[in-house]
Write an enzyme that holds these catalytic residues in place. Structure first.
Site, PDB file in Angstrom:
ATOM      1  N   LYS B  79      52.455  43.413  42.107  1.00 44.91           N
ATOM      2  CA  LYS B  79      51.437  44.419  42.454  1.00 44.91           C
ATOM      3  C   LYS B  79      51.557  45.614  41.506  1.00 44.91           C
ATOM      4  CE  LYS B  79      49.853  46.935  46.614  1.00 44.91           C
ATOM      5  NZ  LYS B  79      50.193  47.254  48.018  1.00 44.91           N
ATOM      6  N   SER B 154      46.235  46.221  50.933  1.00 47.27           N
ATOM      7  CA  SER B 154      46.007  46.593  49.557  1.00 47.27           C
ATOM      8  C   SER B 154      46.591  45.633  48.529  1.00 47.27           C
ATOM      9  CB  SER B 154      46.584  47.989  49.303  1.00 47.27           C
ATOM     10  OG  SER B 154      47.984  47.980  49.479  1.00 47.27           O
ATOM     11  N   SER B 178      49.522  45.923  54.403  1.00 48.64           N
ATOM     12  CA  SER B 178      49.126  45.617  53.027  1.00 48.64           C
ATOM     13  C   SER B 178      49.752  44.367  52.417  1.00 48.64           C
ATOM     14  CB  SER B 178      49.411  46.810  52.113  1.00 48.64           C
ATOM     15  OG  SER B 178      48.375  47.758  52.252  1.00 48.64           O
TER      16      SER B 178
END
Lengths: 452, 474
Positions: B79, B154, B178
């Site tokens: 990420k 996310s 997330s």
């Protein structure tokens, strides 16, 4: 009209720990090449996290203990948010409602007790440098100081003159130095002073009373002038001057405007040491809302009693304790006060504590008056300085007799009652003996012979 | 015969040991898939230019000494809020466009020391502000199961990368949902360790008091392996837990769940939840019973209260954490923050302001304590609680637009556990409308073994882990 100043002080002390408050960078930033002592943490880079320096916290606790504070079992850090280009993270890690230490005091020489509200820990900011670079005016940021540990000592508004404030500051300065957590060098900005001042004005009220009633105390009405905080002063004298200026300014201002202290009219002022005046920086309406909240990156602290006692045990004798200790050893108060502020003199005095050849008060006097070379052989120096002179009475008598017989005029003056001229003979005899005569013995002989 | 991108960590390591293929082969395989699918899916924001060199070094090492490390030659997607030296790190925000970090996140250091190869950095909601990956300044990531759908967020890029077979495993981070929610929407496994179990150092902060990195993988076992590598005390993170890291891989090898006590949270079967989603959760409960566990219906505080608590705490911390992006450093002005980020900064600034702090922030902390107490009580009697991860399957693209509370509504079922710092696995438990649904298995703080063990046993005895047919969707 009676005027009583109310003075409180905030003192920031930079700690001399090896590393900064929340990272491993060296804390000693003075005179270092800009931005050479930085890392992701003190630069506030994305993702970086603060890890508290335990040594710094211990130093803060020691200051608190030395100032007779209570160490709080539960404590935590908070974020104080404001924008300034030298503040890397956009917030300063400080302590808001749970400082490490609370409720201490310092006792002035007069015996007056000055309360200390709190002693807490925070981090220093970077430094802005406004310079001209390639012909352009620019502001540069040096982050070497960013994250250096600071202890803030907040007094209660218990001082009522600039002289008391100065004495309080000197005591704080001596205490901090004595416990060895900072040299508190004012010129290097290691100790910064912020007095908050206002004035209590008392006026007697004139009341027409009938002759038959007598009021023992004249009724008075007291009012307080608005608070003013003077920021970032770096000398005791400037603090004293700023306070005196404020007392006068506020009194005068009040007489003109009649404006009293309120919850919203505190102002922040600066001090101009050249013009010797304070000047307005901010009013309360412009004051920042720091939006304090608990620092989520650092878990709260539980300070164990064991640690408190260990730190208390590590505290050296503090200046006031030392003075009474020295007085107890037969040293004059005036010498003792000078010597506590001088590490070298103090250690010399302690080294010869048990030497029967040395009289403590004499050595203290020599040290306090800088009469001996402290780099040399102390005992030799001491003996030279206190050397007992020639006490051979017969020898001295013959010297004095010679002087008396060759100065009949002076002798006559003495006989007329001008006893002070005896000193002339002592001086002459001293000269004659090349300073080898013992002054006490010599004095005795001179008086004896002059009176005979 | 499985294709290379379908293999688990163990299968890859076996492949290396048996010389069936090399790390270079595997990295090339992923690179060609990325070449083929990334443009459409928008999963990777930046690729590691050195991946092949690193792979070839690993091959040399394996040829010399054999496989010696737990993640040796395992291709990772990471990420974009994990700082990586040499790879641009933006947290999907234009304010960090082109930002090259000076240091690696601790978790990155740990996976690299364990032999991992990073393929690239994945898309996310800008600064992790969202549950859709639509707030990214670099365009949304599409759900590999249906290109008209959101991947969740996310960590949407990481979940889509695993789902689409564009990496073996991935790293995500979770503040509340997330990791778990995008894993659920993309039909893969996501594991959020307890708060403090793995270091946060070097992960661009969202809400410091709940942020936590976690793996997104196909197999629960892979999540266990990665969690074991990234967990443990970090001297650079004062909130990281000093308690020793369990051997999760050992702990999860169980053939049944006899003696395991599970609570099915009544309140997590939301009143407005579709019946087919509810039924998948009830079916999962039955499956767990079949495997030997006792599953009781239990009751917790209505999850809607967690939304308020979480929103206040998170926005407050966000407003503070983003203050360093003041336009002076990092090369871009604050205008380059996206709408959602600005909104969060504004709300957080408000909730921390004098006069509002007590009513909002302090109140939120008080309710947070109540939630923690409730869980403490619950875990006296249960090893885990279960429920759906998300109220429904992946929503259509654009669903988050003009919905300031989109994330909070979609994360309603995972916010309580995040606020309380619990650990939780999201594991696929079926499909509705051809879209995957995730089951959350949540255990007490520092009891990751329990959550992983139950999830692993469930996964091995069910058949919900599937690959989307990319040739059909794309």
């Amino acid at each position: 009209m009676k005027i009583t100043p109310l003075i409180g002080l905030e003192v920031h002390v930079e700690l001399e720990t090896k590393s900064k408050m929340f990272c491993g960078c060296p804390a000693n930033h003075f005179g270092k090449e800009p931005n050479t002592q930085t890392c992701p943490v003190c630069l506030g880079l994305p993702g970086a996290l603060p890890v508290p320096n335990e040594k710094a916290i211990e130093s803060c606790l020691k200051i608190g203990l030395a100032l007779n504070c209570r160490v709080n079992i539960l404590s935590k850090f908070d974020r104080k948010q404001y924008f300034y280009p030298d503040l890397a993270k956009g917030y300063q890690i400080s302590q808001y409602d749970q400082p490490f230490c609370s409720d201490g005091f310092v006792i002035l020489d007069s015996g007056k007790r000055i309360g200390i509200e709190r002693v807490h820990m925070e981090e220093d900011t970077g430094k802005l440098q406004h310079v001209v670079l390639d012909g352009k005016k620019v502001s540069l940021v040096d982050y070497n100081r960013s994250g250096v540990p600071l202890v803030e000592i907040v007094s209660r508004p218990d001082m009522s003159s600039s002289i008391e404030a100065k004495e309080y500051l000197k005591k704080i300065h001596e205490i901090v130095k004595a416990i060895g957590v900072s040299s508190a060098d004012m010129e290097k900005g290691q100790m910064r002073l912020e007095p908050t001042i206002n004035v209590k004005i008392e006026n007697s009220i004139n009341i027409n009373v009938s002759d038959s009633t007598k009021i023992s105390d004249t009724p008075t009405i007291s009012v307080y002038t608005p608070l003013a905080e003077v920021k970032n002063i770096n000398s005791f004298n400037f603090a004293q001057q700023a306070i005196d200026f404020e007392i006068a300014r506020q009194t005068e201002e009040f007489e003109k405007s009649g404006i009293e202290k309120s919850a919203t009219n505190k102002t922040t002022r600066g001090y101009d040491s050249i013009k010797k005046i304070t000047f307005l920086q901010r009013t309360k309406e412009e004051a920042k809302d720091y939006r304090y909240f608990p620092e989520p990156d650092i878990p709260p602290f539980i300070i164990e009693n064991e640690l408190i006692e260990k730190l208390r045990g590590e505290l050296p004798l503090l200046p006031d304790q030392l003075i009474s200790d020295l007085i107890g050893r037969g040293i004059d108060v005036k010498y003792a006060k000078i010597i506590v502020g001088n590490e070298e003199a103090l250690s010399i005095l302690n080294n010869y504590k048990d030497d029967s050849d040395i009289e403590p008060n004499k050595l203290a006097s020599l040290l306090a008056n800088k009469k001996i070379d402290t780099k040399g052989d102390i005992k030799g120096e001491y003996q030279k300085a206190t050397k007992v002179g020639n006490t051979n009475i017969e020898e001295l008598k013959s010297v004095v007799e010679k002087i008396i017989s060759s100065n009949p005029n002076v002798v006559a003056e003495f006989k007329k009652g001008k006893t002070g001229v005896a000193g002339f003979f002592v001086g002459q005899a001293m000269k004659e003996t090349k300073g080898q005569a013992d002054p006490k013995t010599l004095n005795k002989i001179v008086i004896e012979l002059l009176n005979s | 015969m499985k294709e290379l991108h379908e293999l688990s960590i163990k299968e890859v390591l076996d492949g290396y040991a048996n010389k069936d293929f090399t790390c270079v082969d595997l990295v090339k395989h992923f690179q060609s898939r990325i070449e083929k699918y990334n443009k459409k899916l928008n999963v990777y924001l930046a690729l590691n230019e050195n991946a092949l060199v690193e792979a070839s070094n690993i091959d040399k090492e394996i040829a010399k000494n054999g496989v010696t490390l737990p993640l040796q030659g395992i291709p990772f997607a990471v990420k974009d809020n994990f700082l990586t030296i040499g790879m641009v790190t933006t947290a999907s925000s234009n304010i960090l466009k082109g930002y090259r970090p000076q240091y690696n996140a601790t978790t990155i250091e740990r996976i690299l020391s364990a032999g991992a190869v990073i393929l690239g950095k994945t898309n996310m909601d800008s600064f992790a502000h969202g549950s859709s990956t639509e707030t990214s300044d670099f365009g949304p990531t599409l759900n590999p199961w249906n290109l008209g759908r959101l991947p969740g967020g996310s960590s949407g890029g990481s979940a889509a990368a695993v789902s689409a077979g564009l990496c073996t495993v991935a790293l995500g981070s979770e503040t509340a949902g997330s990791v778990r929610q995008p894993a659920a929407w993309c039909g893969v496994t996501g594991f959020k360790p307890s708060y403090g179990r793995a270091s946060r150092y070097g992960i661009i902060a969202m809400a410091s008091s709940t942020d936590q990195p976690g793996p997104i993988t196909r197999f629960v076992e892979d999540s266990a392996i990665i969690t074991e590598v990234i967990s443990g005390k970090d001297p650079y993170d004062a909130t990281s837990s000093p308690s020793p890291v369990e051997k999760y891989i050992k702990a999860i090898s169980t053939s049944d769940l006899r003696g395991v006590r599970i609570g099915l949270v009544k309140e997590y079967l939301l009143p407005n939840m579709r019946d087919d989603v509810k039924n998948l959760i009830l079916d999962a409960a039955d499956k767990l019973r079949l495997l030997g566990a006792t599953v009781d219906e239990v009751s917790l505080m209505d999850p809607k209260y967690a939304i308020g608590v979480y929103t206040v705490i998170q926005r407050s911390e966000v407003s503070s954490n983003l203050a360093r992006f003041d336009g002076i450093r990092f090369g871009h002005d604050r205008d380059s923050l996206c709408e959602e980020t600005k909104r969060r900064i504004m709300l957080g600034t408000y909730t921390l302001s004098a006069g509002y702090y007590d009513a909002f922030y302090k109140k939120a902390l008080a309710v947070r304590t109540k939630i923690v107490d409730e869980f403490n009580e619950m875990f006296k009697s249960y090893d885990a609680i279960i429920g759906a991860v998300s109220p429904g399957p992946a929503l259509p693209l654009g669903a988050s637009k003009n919905q300031p509370m989109f994330g909070e509504m979609e994360d309603v079922l995972v916010e309580q556990s995040s606020i309380a710092g619990l650990c939780s696995t999201s594991v696929p438990c079926g499909f509705v409308d051809g879209l995957p649904i995730g089951l959350q298995i949540t255990s007490d703080q520092l009891h990751e073994s329990k959550s992983l063990m139950i999830a692993d046993c469930f996964q091995r005895n069910t058949d919900f882990l599937k690959f989307p047919d990319l040739n059909e969707t794309i």
